[in-house]
Design a protein around this motif. Structure first.
Motif, mmCIF file in Angstrom:
data_model
loop_
_atom_site.group_PDB
_atom_site.id
_atom_site.type_symbol
_atom_site.label_atom_id
_atom_site.label_comp_id
_atom_site.label_asym_id
_atom_site.label_seq_id
_atom_site.Cartn_x
_atom_site.Cartn_y
_atom_site.Cartn_z
ATOM 1 N N TYR A 233 3.007 -50.031 -23.647
ATOM 2 C CA TYR A 233 3.558 -49.132 -22.627
ATOM 3 C C TYR A 233 3.135 -47.685 -22.839
ATOM 4 C CZ TYR A 233 6.565 -53.008 -21.268
ATOM 5 O OH TYR A 233 7.033 -54.215 -20.854
ATOM 6 N N CYS A 234 3.352 -47.171 -24.054
ATOM 7 C CA CYS A 234 3.100 -45.736 -24.279
ATOM 8 C C CYS A 234 1.952 -45.469 -25.254
ATOM 9 C CB CYS A 234 4.373 -45.054 -24.772
ATOM 10 S SG CYS A 234 4.839 -45.470 -26.475
ATOM 11 N N GLY A 235 1.469 -46.508 -25.945
ATOM 12 C CA GLY A 235 0.356 -46.327 -26.876
ATOM 13 C C GLY A 235 0.756 -45.849 -28.257
ATOM 14 N N SER A 236 2.038 -45.632 -28.475
ATOM 15 C CA SER A 236 2.505 -45.150 -29.777
ATOM 16 C C SER A 236 2.296 -46.211 -30.855
ATOM 17 C CB SER A 236 3.995 -44.801 -29.698
ATOM 18 O OG SER A 236 4.501 -44.534 -31.004
ATOM 19 N N GLY A 237 2.067 -45.755 -32.054
ATOM 20 C CA GLY A 237 1.967 -46.638 -33.207
ATOM 21 C C GLY A 237 3.297 -46.818 -33.914
ATOM 22 N N ARG A 238 4.357 -46.276 -33.351
ATOM 23 C CA ARG A 238 5.687 -46.376 -33.964
ATOM 24 C C ARG A 238 6.386 -47.648 -33.480
ATOM 25 N NH1 ARG A 238 8.896 -41.564 -32.488
ATOM 26 N NH2 ARG A 238 10.396 -42.554 -33.882
ATOM 27 N N VAL A 239 5.817 -48.795 -33.866
ATOM 28 C CA VAL A 239 6.386 -50.080 -33.449
ATOM 29 C C VAL A 239 6.819 -50.870 -34.671
ATOM 30 C CG1 VAL A 239 5.023 -50.181 -31.330
ATOM 31 C CG2 VAL A 239 4.160 -51.263 -33.390
ATOM 32 N N GLU A 240 7.817 -51.728 -34.453
ATOM 33 C CA GLU A 240 8.287 -52.574 -35.538
ATOM 34 C C GLU A 240 8.561 -53.972 -35.016
ATOM 35 O OE1 GLU A 240 11.788 -50.582 -36.918
ATOM 36 O OE2 GLU A 240 12.881 -50.926 -35.062
ATOM 37 N N SER A 241 8.315 -54.966 -35.845
ATOM 38 C CA SER A 241 8.609 -56.348 -35.498
ATOM 39 C C SER A 241 10.121 -56.535 -35.493
ATOM 40 C CB SER A 241 7.968 -57.290 -36.517
ATOM 41 O OG SER A 241 8.340 -58.618 -36.248
ATOM 42 N N PRO B 107 8.165 -60.716 -31.076
ATOM 43 C CA PRO B 107 8.795 -59.539 -30.452
ATOM 44 C C PRO B 107 8.617 -58.270 -31.294
ATOM 45 C CG PRO B 107 10.465 -60.901 -31.503
ATOM 46 C CD PRO B 107 9.151 -61.619 -31.675
ATOM 47 N N PHE B 108 8.418 -57.169 -30.586
ATOM 48 C CA PHE B 108 8.305 -55.856 -31.213
ATOM 49 C C PHE B 108 9.153 -54.855 -30.431
ATOM 50 C CE2 PHE B 108 4.557 -57.979 -32.740
ATOM 51 C CZ PHE B 108 4.421 -57.512 -34.027
ATOM 52 N N HIS B 109 9.443 -53.740 -31.074
ATOM 53 C CA HIS B 109 10.182 -52.652 -30.456
ATOM 54 C C HIS B 109 9.423 -51.357 -30.734
ATOM 55 C CE1 HIS B 109 13.230 -49.397 -30.502
ATOM 56 N NE2 HIS B 109 13.568 -49.990 -29.368
ATOM 57 N N CYS B 110 9.255 -50.554 -29.692
ATOM 58 C CA CYS B 110 8.603 -49.259 -29.855
ATOM 59 C C CYS B 110 9.670 -48.206 -30.096
ATOM 60 C CB CYS B 110 7.788 -48.913 -28.608
ATOM 61 S SG CYS B 110 7.004 -47.287 -28.728
ATOM 62 N N ARG B 111 9.574 -47.527 -31.232
ATOM 63 C CA ARG B 111 10.549 -46.487 -31.561
ATOM 64 C C ARG B 111 10.281 -45.192 -30.800
ATOM 65 N NH1 ARG B 111 9.975 -46.401 -37.753
ATOM 66 N NH2 ARG B 111 7.929 -47.148 -37.161
ATOM 67 N N ALA B 112 9.081 -45.076 -30.214
ATOM 68 C CA ALA B 112 8.766 -43.854 -29.468
ATOM 69 C C ALA B 112 9.338 -43.881 -28.053
ATOM 70 C CB ALA B 112 7.253 -43.645 -29.417
ATOM 71 N N CYS B 113 9.092 -44.975 -27.315
ATOM 72 C CA CYS B 113 9.556 -45.020 -25.922
ATOM 73 C C CYS B 113 10.753 -45.947 -25.721
ATOM 74 C CB CYS B 113 8.419 -45.441 -24.983
ATOM 75 S SG CYS B 113 7.896 -47.165 -25.093
ATOM 76 N N GLY B 114 11.117 -46.691 -26.771
ATOM 77 C CA GLY B 114 12.273 -47.573 -26.695
ATOM 78 C C GLY B 114 12.010 -48.925 -26.048
ATOM 79 N N SER B 115 10.760 -49.188 -25.688
ATOM 80 C CA SER B 115 10.441 -50.448 -25.018
ATOM 81 C C SER B 115 10.359 -51.608 -25.995
ATOM 82 C CB SER B 115 9.092 -50.341 -24.291
ATOM 83 O OG SER B 115 9.170 -49.382 -23.264
ATOM 84 N N ALA B 116 10.794 -52.760 -25.521
ATOM 85 C CA ALA B 116 10.586 -54.008 -26.248
ATOM 86 C C ALA B 116 9.355 -54.672 -25.642
ATOM 87 C CB ALA B 116 11.799 -54.909 -26.091
ATOM 88 N N PHE B 117 8.556 -55.310 -26.476
ATOM 89 C CA PHE B 117 7.393 -56.033 -25.970
ATOM 90 C C PHE B 117 7.090 -57.199 -26.890
ATOM 91 C CE2 PHE B 117 5.590 -52.888 -28.836
ATOM 92 C CZ PHE B 117 4.543 -53.537 -29.474
ATOM 93 N N ASP B 118 6.393 -58.173 -26.338
ATOM 94 C CA ASP B 118 5.932 -59.323 -27.109
ATOM 95 C C ASP B 118 4.441 -59.210 -27.333
ATOM 96 O OD1 ASP B 118 8.391 -60.634 -27.329
ATOM 97 O OD2 ASP B 118 8.081 -61.815 -25.528
#
Length: 165
Positions: free
Chosen positions: A125-133, A145-156
């Protein structure tokens, strides 16, 4: 399909291929071709043989994929036998086309090995590298599943058992 009559040169093979190439994955709005699941197609006047490699051996979408292929063939070649050969373990993330990657990103999916820059997984979504499983498996076993700490989006992220970590 040995001994079958070759397809007439009236565009029938191209029409069957075009119809089959439009079949979409039942879970994600992307064609099986772009997802890298549709790996081979052989067309004669009597039969169509398709090789599919699901993202996981136990993929729950296999029946829906096969039904979609059969409907697509029947729309062009109604009396043809349709043979679906499954190639378990044959799918790899690098088989996803560029169009498939764009479609998946637009739907909020990552693909293992794509979207990783300098070893850092990126949010689609935002391209941030601040993601966590957030777990080992998402809505199905081919998704993590992952969660982006920058934009708050969840993604698979799609991948094989060997890819996901």
């Amino acid at each position: 399909m040995t001994g079958r009559t070759a397809v007439r040169q009236d565009g029938l093979q191209d029409r069957v291929r075009a119809a089959v190439f439009e079949v979409r994955d039942p879970e994600i709005d992307v064609t099986l071709v772009d997802l890298g699941v549709l790996q081979e197609i052989e067309v004669t006047e009597e039969a169509v043989r398709v090789v599919l490699a699901p993202t996981r051996t136990a993929c729950p979408g296999r029946t829906a994929m096969a039904d979609g292929i059969r409907r697509a063939v029947a729309a062009v070649l109604p009396d043809a036998e349709v043979v679906i050969d499954w190639r378990p373990g044959g799918w790899r993330a690098d088989l996803v086309s560029e169009q498939g990657l764009d479609t998946l990103r637009g739907c909020g999916y990552g693909v293992t090995g794509h979207g990783v820059v300098l070893g850092i997984r990126r949010c689609p979504y935002c391209g941030s590298g601040r993601v966590e499983s957030t777990g080992r498996f998402g809505g199905s076993v081919c998704k993590t599943p992952f969660h982006c700490r920058a934009c708050g989006s969840a993604f698979d992220e799609l991948g094989t058992a060997d890819d996901i970590g």
